[in-house]
Design a protein around this motif. Sequence first.
Motif, short mmCIF file in Angstrom:
data_model
loop_
_atom_site.label_atom_id
_atom_site.label_comp_id
_atom_site.label_asym_id
_atom_site.label_seq_id
_atom_site.Cartn_x
_atom_site.Cartn_y
_atom_site.Cartn_z
N LEU A 3 -58.52 -0.78 -55.91
CA LEU A 3 -58.84 0.84 -56.68
C LEU A 3 -60.54 0.55 -56.46
O LEU A 3 -61.05 0.38 -56.74
N VAL A 10 -58.47 5.12 -62.14
CA VAL A 10 -59.81 4.66 -62.99
C VAL A 10 -60.21 6.50 -63.01
O VAL A 10 -60.74 5.95 -64.68
N PHE A 50 -58.85 -3.66 -66.09
CA PHE A 50 -59.57 -3.26 -65.08
C PHE A 50 -60.51 -5.08 -64.50
O PHE A 50 -60.96 -5.19 -66.07
N VAL A 71 -60.43 -2.89 -59.03
CA VAL A 71 -61.48 -2.54 -58.81
C VAL A 71 -62.67 -3.36 -58.09
O VAL A 71 -62.32 -4.24 -58.34
N ALA A 75 -66.48 1.12 -58.77
CA ALA A 75 -65.27 2.00 -59.30
C ALA A 75 -65.95 1.24 -60.73
O ALA A 75 -65.61 1.72 -62.08
#
Length: 259
Positions: A3, A10, A50, A71, A75
């Motif tokens: 991401l 996020v 994450f 991520v 991010a």
Amino acid sequence: MPLTASSSRVKEARRLSRRSERSERRLFLADGPKAVQGALERPSRVVEVFATLAASERYADLLGDAAVTLVDDRAMSALSDSVSPAGIVAVCRFLDVPLAELVDHVPTPRLVAICADVRDPGNAGTVLRCADAAGADAVVLAGDAVDLYNPKTIRASVGSAFHLPIAVERDPLQAVAWARSAGLDVLAADMQGEPLFEAELSVPTAWLFGNEAWGLPDGLVAAVDRTISIPIYGRAESLNLSTAAAVCLYASARAQRSH
């Protein structure tokens, strides 16, 4: 694909950097491997983890079977307030319990730390870490205290915020009253008190620590059972809050274990 910083997930997590958002959603960010490790020891508190690809590989043993959302670096920089992000952040549910319910978690406490009007997140997190290391049963953040879920507080606790019950109480006098009702002697760290190493510390004890700059107000000092001073043998004017807390908590822990 990992991401990016523009991902809605996020962005939603990043909003937790604001205290108002944390309070409304009762969620916070645990940043770094130690904080995430502590969080994963209480999996019911973890909403999402994450990590960058590099961090997911570096901390594979820590993560175990936990589901990880990958991520990219930008991010992760958005999610972490650290100057050099470790690459791993967890979204977690609030940990604190109401003061009245603390006794449900520790029916017979022997050692508790109460922080009154402690404002510095690094100090608050370090006191949590010291209390955990000394085997304390609980910590109470009382008065006009720093936000427990400030990223710096959580990071300074090095995972200890997840290890012991924590209550947040607006009125420090209520925290003192709770300690007494739980059978604890309430001791205040104060420069005018009885010398620490001459004091009777083997009894169940709640230590009351005051604000970094102005200490404890007279009304709170008057409410405790005893005031205790840490002797200064050198030329230093005093110890900072977290160091004083460590000395006091360990003195009690040693006395209780040798009694």
